[in-house]
Design an enzyme around this catalytic site. Sequence first.
Site, PDB file in Angstrom:
ATOM      1  N   ASP A  27      42.127  28.472  40.867  1.00  0.00           N
ATOM      2  CA  ASP A  27      41.012  29.770  41.389  1.00  0.00           C
ATOM      3  C   ASP A  27      42.132  30.852  41.731  1.00  0.00           C
ATOM      4  O   ASP A  27      43.003  31.019  41.063  1.00  0.00           O
ATOM      5  CB  ASP A  27      41.553  28.859  42.816  1.00  0.00           C
ATOM      6  CG  ASP A  27      40.666  29.450  44.025  1.00  0.00           C
ATOM      7  OD1 ASP A  27      39.789  30.755  43.363  1.00  0.00           O
ATOM      8  OD2 ASP A  27      41.127  29.912  44.693  1.00  0.00           O
ATOM      9  N   GLU A  48      41.490  36.316  39.189  1.00  0.00           N
ATOM     10  CA  GLU A  48      40.160  37.416  38.793  1.00  0.00           C
ATOM     11  C   GLU A  48      42.326  38.223  37.850  1.00  0.00           C
ATOM     12  O   GLU A  48      42.119  38.675  37.059  1.00  0.00           O
ATOM     13  CB  GLU A  48      40.030  38.211  39.867  1.00  0.00           C
ATOM     14  CG  GLU A  48      39.212  37.192  40.060  1.00  0.00           C
ATOM     15  CD  GLU A  48      38.690  35.705  41.005  1.00  0.00           C
ATOM     16  OE1 GLU A  48      40.292  36.548  41.728  1.00  0.00           O
ATOM     17  OE2 GLU A  48      38.922  35.191  40.695  1.00  0.00           O
ATOM     18  N   ASP A  87      33.171  32.826  46.914  1.00  0.00           N
ATOM     19  CA  ASP A  87      33.469  31.965  47.926  1.00  0.00           C
ATOM     20  C   ASP A  87      31.624  32.589  48.603  1.00  0.00           C
ATOM     21  O   ASP A  87      31.107  33.820  49.038  1.00  0.00           O
ATOM     22  CB  ASP A  87      34.044  33.037  48.338  1.00  0.00           C
ATOM     23  CG  ASP A  87      35.336  32.132  48.404  1.00  0.00           C
ATOM     24  OD1 ASP A  87      35.580  30.743  47.703  1.00  0.00           O
ATOM     25  OD2 ASP A  87      36.333  32.681  48.477  1.00  0.00           O
TER      26      ASP A  87
HETATM   27  C1  GLC Z   1      39.327  30.544  47.487  1.00  0.00           C
HETATM   28  C2  GLC Z   1      38.687  30.032  46.325  1.00  0.00           C
HETATM   29  C3  GLC Z   1      37.617  28.706  47.658  1.00  0.00           C
HETATM   30  C4  GLC Z   1      39.300  27.949  48.280  1.00  0.00           C
HETATM   31  C5  GLC Z   1      39.813  28.873  48.639  1.00  0.00           C
HETATM   32  C6  GLC Z   1      41.755  27.755  49.294  1.00  0.00           C
HETATM   33  O1  GLC Z   1      39.016  31.339  48.538  1.00  0.00           O
HETATM   34  O2  GLC Z   1      37.394  31.013  45.831  1.00  0.00           O
HETATM   35  O3  GLC Z   1      37.398  27.961  47.300  1.00  0.00           O
HETATM   36  O4  GLC Z   1      38.428  26.802  48.662  1.00  0.00           O
HETATM   37  O5  GLC Z   1      40.346  29.818  48.136  1.00  0.00           O
HETATM   38  O6  GLC Z   1      42.216  27.461  48.057  1.00  0.00           O
END
Ligand code: GLC
Length: 813
Positions: free
Chosen positions: A398, A401, A489
Amino acid sequence: MVEPNFRDLGPLRGFRPAQNGAVALELAGGRAELSVAPDGALRIRCNPGNTLSTDPLPGIGRAPWPCAKMRSRERDGGVSLIFACQDATPQVDIDADPFRVRLLGRRGATRAELFDFASASGSGMRVAVATTASERFYGFGEKHGGLNKRGSVLEMRNTDPELRRRRDPLYVSIPFFLAQDGFHADAQARGVLLESAAPSRFDVAASKDDRVVLETRAEHLDLAIFPGPHPADVLRRFTARVGRNPLPPLWALGHHQSRWSYASEDEVRKVAREIRRRGIPTDVIHLDIDYMHGFRVFTWDPKRFPDPKGLLRDLALDGFRVVTIVDPGVKFDADYGVYNEGRAFGHFCTRDDERLYTLRVWPREAALPDFNCEEVRSWWGEQHRKLLDAGVSGIWNDMNEPAGWSRDVRLGRVIFPYRGQNTQAMQQASLEDPSRKVRHEMVRNVYGYQECRATREFLEEAYPERRHFLLSRAGFTGIQRYAALWTGDNKSRWSDLRESLPMLLNLSVSGVPFCGADIGGFAFSATPELYARWIQIGSLYPFARTHSMWLGRRQEPWRFGKRVEDIARTSLERRMHLLPYFYRVFREAEFTGAPVWRPLAYEFPEDPECAEIQDQVLLGPNLLLAPVLEKGARKRTVYLPPGVWFDWESDARYAGPRHLVVEAPLEKLPIFVRGGSILPTQSPVRHAKEVPKESLRVEVFPGLDAATELVEDDGETTAYRHGVVATTELRMRARAGGRLRVEIGARKGTHRVPERVVPVIIRGAVWPETVMLDASPIACGEGPSTWSYRNGRLCVRYLDDGGAHSIEIEPAP
Ligand code: GLC
C-alpha cells in the site's frame, strides 16, 4: 501539467538498418528507431538530438523487443518497410515530409497513423495518433468515469488522491488504450501503448476529434501499436510484451476479509471464529497497519501480536490464509534495524543534495527505498522472510505511489495531513543506468511496480514451488506480472459501487485481470441495502475483498442483519460454486492475456449496442452479470447481445439481441449464461482447501455446439507450469435427429484425480425419452450411471474413472 512548448522533430533525412534488427531513422531534429515484432506489433522510439537514448525496457524487467525481418522499398515522398511476420506481412509506410508513420495491414488498410512528432523545451515528447469520429477508447488503467474515454483528457501520474475529491489521476498509471472502430464485419480493434515511467497525458479526441494526442514528460518517446482485428488479438499481443498475470493460488480466488485494522490477535481470532460459525465462505484475512510495532515494516507488535506463528498456525488449521500489509516507508528511527541497514547501504531515495529524502506517513518520518536499484530490490525482498517464516501467505503493498505528506497533526489515531508531499527534490536511480540519479518525477510511475517486482522476485526465488499472492495499490503497465490491484480508497456510496464496473473493466483491458474494489466501500459506512448489492456483484469481482476504514462501521458480512448476511453467504457460495470456472478464466489470462472481467464490447465488437454498456459485465466468455446498482431498485433493464441466453436461476431461455426488464428483489443478482456453453463448477465450500462434495459438476447450456477444456491441478504449486495437470476435453453437439450429445474426453496428463461421480446438468431440458451413457440406455435414479430430472434440469451422473464417456439425450432441449 504546465503546458510545455513543443517543437516539431522535422522531416526524415535518411534511414538504415540498425544492429538489433530495427530500422534507424534520421530526422532533421532528432533520431528514431522503428521495428515490428514477429507477431505484427510495431514499436517506435525517438528523441531530439543526435543519438538515440538507451532502451529503458531492461530497467523495468521487460524482455528486449523482438524484431521481424524487414526489406525496404523507396517510394514517392518516403519509404515502405515490409516485415515478415508470423501471420501476415505488415507494411510500414513512412512519409518523409512531414514525417508520418503508417502501419498497414491486410489489403493495405491503415491500422495506425502517427504524426506530429515533437519534443518539448526542457523535457517532454508528443505524438498524435489519427482516429475516426466513430472510434471508441477503453483501458487507460485505473480511471474514473465512463467506460468509453473518448472526449476525455487523462493524466498519468501515480497519486493518492484526497479522499473527498477522488478524481484523475489515481494510484495507477497504465498509458495504454484499446480502441475499437466500426461494427459488423468491419469491426477492428487496436492497442496503443506509451511506454513512459514519467507523467504523461492523453487527449482522447477531446481537443480535436481526428486525433489522440499523447504527451510525456520523458526525454524520449517510446510507443507501441498492437493490431487486432479482435480485441482479444490486441490483448494477446500487448500482454505478450508487457507480461501476464500468473495463475494465482486457488485460495487467493476466495473471499478476502479485511479491516483497518484487526488490531490484536484476539480480534483476529474472533473474526475468524465468526466467519466459520456463520458459514460465510472466506479464505483470507488481511492484517492492516496495526499488526506492526509502531508502524515499522517487517515487525509485529509484541503486545497485541505476541505469537504470530501460533496465531497463523491455528488460522491455517481452520482454512485461513493471512495477508499482511507492507508499506514502502521505513520509519526514521536509529533503533530500528531495517532503517539502519538501509541507511548504511545507501538504499534510500535522496534529495538532490544527496541528503536522505524523508516524508511523513503512518510511522511519522519515513525513508523510501530506491527500488530502481537491483541490490535494493534484493535487500527489500529478503526482509519478507520474517513474515513468511511466521506463516504469512501473501503481501499487500500500500501507499506505494509513493504516498505521504510533509506535515501532520496527530490526535490519538486521527492523523490530519496538512501539507502535501513535495517530491520535487527527490532523486532516484535512472532506469537506463541505475548508477546515475534522475528526478524521482521522471520515474515516479514505476515506484510501486518496482516494489512489487522486488517482493515477487524474492518470493519466487525463495519459495519457487509456491504460487504467490501480492496485492498493490499503485501500479504501472505490466503490474499484473507481480501483483493484483485493488482500486484504493473508495466510499460507501452508490456512485462508487456503480463506478466500480467501468473502472474494473478498463483496468481489465489494460492487462490487469486480477482486480477488485473494496466491497462495501472503504470510507464512511454502507447501509444494509448498499452492502447487499455490493457483495452480490463484488463476490464476482476477479479479486473479492471486503474492507473498511476504522472510522466507519464494521463491514463483516454479518454486520447488517440476518437478511443481508444471508445474501452475503449466498453470493460467496456462488463464487465458490463457480470456482472451477473462475480458475479456467484465470488460466486463459495467463496463457492468452484475455481478461477475467470483460466489457460486452470486448466479446461482441460487432454489436453497436454493446459499445457503451457499463452496468453489465461478462465474467469470462460465458457469464453475463447485470447487477442492481441503484438504491431502492427492485428491477432493471438488461441487454442481451446476439445469441441464446439462459437465466442462471430459472433457466428461462431468451434469444438476443434484445432488452429485457428483469425482476431483482434484494436477494437477486441477475445473471445470464450464453447458450452453447459448458461451465465447470463444484459444490460450494467454505474455503478453497476444503474438499467439495462434488469436485466437478459439468453444467451444460445448450445452444450452439461448444467445446471447452477442463484443466485441473493442485491449485497451489507451480507444478502446472511443468505440465503436472489433468486435462479433459468437454464437447456438446446438437445432433441431427433431435439428440443432444455431450462428450467427455479421456483425461490426459500426470495430475492425479481420484475416482468420483460427476453430475452433468443439462439446463433448460425437457423430460427425456431416452438417456444414453456410453451408448447404453440408463435408468432414472440417484446413483452413478442414472439420471434424474427436476425443474427443467436433467442431471446425468457418470463414474469418472479418467476414461472417455458420452451422453446422449433425446429429445434435445
Ligand atoms: C490506505 C489504504 C487502505 C488502508 C489504509 C491503512 O488508505 O488505501 O486500504 O486500510 O491506508 O493502511
